[in-house]
Design a protein around this motif. Structure first.
Motif, PDB file in Angstrom:
ATOM      1  N   GLU A 183       0.827  -1.200   0.000  1.00 38.92           N
ATOM      2  CA  GLU A 183       0.000   0.000   0.000  1.00 38.92           C
ATOM      3  C   GLU A 183       0.875   1.269   0.000  1.00 38.92           C
ATOM      4  O   GLU A 183       1.131   1.876   1.029  1.00 38.92           O
ATOM      5  CB  GLU A 183      -0.933  -0.010   1.210  1.00 38.92           C
ATOM      6  N   LEU A 186      -0.304   4.770   1.594  1.00 41.44           N
ATOM      7  CA  LEU A 186      -0.422   5.031   3.027  1.00 41.44           C
ATOM      8  C   LEU A 186       0.406   6.249   3.434  1.00 41.44           C
ATOM      9  O   LEU A 186       1.414   6.582   2.813  1.00 41.44           O
ATOM     10  CB  LEU A 186       0.037   3.821   3.835  1.00 41.44           C
ATOM     11  N   ASP A 190       3.038   5.209   8.780  1.00 40.46           N
ATOM     12  CA  ASP A 190       1.885   4.465   9.294  1.00 40.46           C
ATOM     13  C   ASP A 190       2.045   2.967   9.037  1.00 40.46           C
ATOM     14  O   ASP A 190       2.590   2.542   8.010  1.00 40.46           O
ATOM     15  CB  ASP A 190       0.596   4.932   8.613  1.00 40.46           C
ATOM     16  N   PRO A 192      -0.028  -0.665   8.310  1.00 39.63           N
ATOM     17  CA  PRO A 192      -1.296  -0.988   7.651  1.00 39.63           C
ATOM     18  C   PRO A 192      -2.471  -1.008   8.619  1.00 39.63           C
ATOM     19  O   PRO A 192      -3.586  -0.642   8.264  1.00 39.63           O
ATOM     20  CB  PRO A 192      -1.043  -2.370   7.047  1.00 39.63           C
ATOM     21  N   SER A 193      -2.240  -1.417   9.852  1.00 35.61           N
ATOM     22  CA  SER A 193      -3.291  -1.367  10.866  1.00 35.61           C
ATOM     23  C   SER A 193      -2.705  -1.669  12.228  1.00 35.61           C
ATOM     24  O   SER A 193      -1.853  -2.557  12.372  1.00 35.61           O
ATOM     25  CB  SER A 193      -4.412  -2.360  10.558  1.00 35.61           C
ATOM     26  N   ASP A 211      -6.431   6.151   4.290  1.00 32.68           N
ATOM     27  CA  ASP A 211      -5.014   6.048   3.931  1.00 32.68           C
ATOM     28  C   ASP A 211      -4.108   6.436   5.094  1.00 32.68           C
ATOM     29  O   ASP A 211      -2.965   5.987   5.165  1.00 32.68           O
ATOM     30  CB  ASP A 211      -4.708   6.941   2.725  1.00 32.68           C
ATOM     31  N   HIS A 212      -4.598   7.279   5.986  1.00 38.75           N
ATOM     32  CA  HIS A 212      -3.837   7.648   7.180  1.00 38.75           C
ATOM     33  C   HIS A 212      -4.379   6.793   8.320  1.00 38.75           C
ATOM     34  O   HIS A 212      -5.210   7.227   9.106  1.00 38.75           O
ATOM     35  CB  HIS A 212      -4.010   9.145   7.481  1.00 38.75           C
ATOM     36  N   ARG A 213      -3.900   5.566   8.381  1.00 43.10           N
ATOM     37  CA  ARG A 213      -4.514   4.551   9.223  1.00 43.10           C
ATOM     38  C   ARG A 213      -4.554   4.944  10.697  1.00 43.10           C
ATOM     39  O   ARG A 213      -5.512   4.620  11.405  1.00 43.10           O
ATOM     40  CB  ARG A 213      -3.780   3.214   9.050  1.00 43.10           C
TER      41      ARG A 213
END
Length: 298
Positions: A183, A186, A190, A192-193, A211-213
């Motif tokens: 990704e 992003l 950051d 991904p999660s 996109d800004h997790r």
């Protein structure tokens, strides 16, 4: 013979006389005609012009009607109020949403940035007390004259019906249908999660993320809510098409090929995936209310 001579002599003289005064009769006739016209004019009806205020009101009303129709059926402006879609979309960006993007039958695809109505999935559905007031409010919001109700969101589609979305794999990356997704859109720095999850998207639903997790409240935050954080496809307003304000950022919303290698979900489905845990990372913020325009939330 004398008679004929007399006739012969008279004829040239009469012709000469007519030549000498050729315009007398016609001139008199033209003059009399001119006099008659001037004496007996035929005035037409007086030309009346509408008052300037009436023309202004009619023109303004036509413009408002045109903008309402355009906003309702074709293009609708949305204001980005939060940091949840950085760096793709920034706070204060005004975007135009293409409401015809999915009218041909093709639904949203992985990677699309979409605006959707989160009523019933991201926010609770609350009936309006006065439908007339609600209709007027919606019209004003579509023209940028009132704040929205706060039920519209802008996110990126990560999973569509049948997809299995997992975060995170051994390398801390997102996978869709078993394929790792890189990704690049992003926000730098950051992850991904910060919320681990493993879900299978039901048919006609979407799994969406910002996109800004670390600053996005998205499907992960609603895992325990009715619908499990999934957005119904029929709630999608349209695809974010263009950034039109500020002028320095005037461009199309960039696409992505991050999901190009992701296969279609298996025909038999993925089976039952473990339920996503109802956790929230400490850096994530609550949903933010949109401001101005038809608005969108983070």
């Amino acid at each position: 013979m004398d008679t004929e001579a007399q006739h012969t002599e008279r004829d040239p003289s009469s012709r000469t006389e007519s030549r000498t005064h050729p315009r007398t009769d016609s001139g008199t006739e033209e003059e009399s005609r001119s006099v008659r016209v001037s004496e007996d004019p035929r005035p037409g009806p007086p030309h009346r012009t509408a008052p300037s205020w009436r023309r202004t009101v009619l023109t303004g009303g036509a413009c408002v009607l045109f903008l309402l129709l355009l906003s309702h059926f074709v293009l609708q402006p949305f204001l980005i109020p939060s940091r949840s879609m950085e760096p793709t979309l920034r706070v204060g960006d005004r975007i135009l949403v293409n409401k015809l993007a999915y009218r041909s039958g093709d639904g949203p695809r992985r990677g699309d940035v979409v605006v959707f109505d989160g009523t019933g999935s991201f926010v609770r559905e609350e009936p309006r007390n006065n439908p007339v007031t609600g209709l007027l409010h919606d019209a004003a919001a579509a023209l940028g004259l009132a704040e929205p109700d706060g039920t519209d969101f802008v996110k990126r589609v990560v999973g569509t019906g049948g997809d299995r979305v997992v975060c995170c794999d051994g390398d801390g990356r997102l996978t869709v249908n078993g394929v790792t997704v890189t990704e690049r859109y992003l926000m730098p720095g950051d992850r991904p999660s910060g919320v681990p999850f493993d879900i299978v998207v039901p048919p006609d639903r979407l799994w969406v993320m910002g996109d800004h997790r670390s600053q996005s409240s998205d499907s992960r935050d609603h895992l325990g809510d009715p619908g499990g954080g999934m957005v119904p496809v029929d709630r999608v307003v349209g695809r974010a098409g263009w950034i039109v304000w500020p002028f320095g950022r005037w461009s199309a919303v960039p696409g992505t090929d991050a999901f190009a290698a992701v296969p279609a979900p298996p025909a038999g489905g993925h089976g039952t995936a473990p339920a996503g845990r109802e956790e929230r990372s400490g850096g994530e913020t609550a949903d933010e209310r949109a401001a101005g325009g038809a608005g969108s939330r983070g």
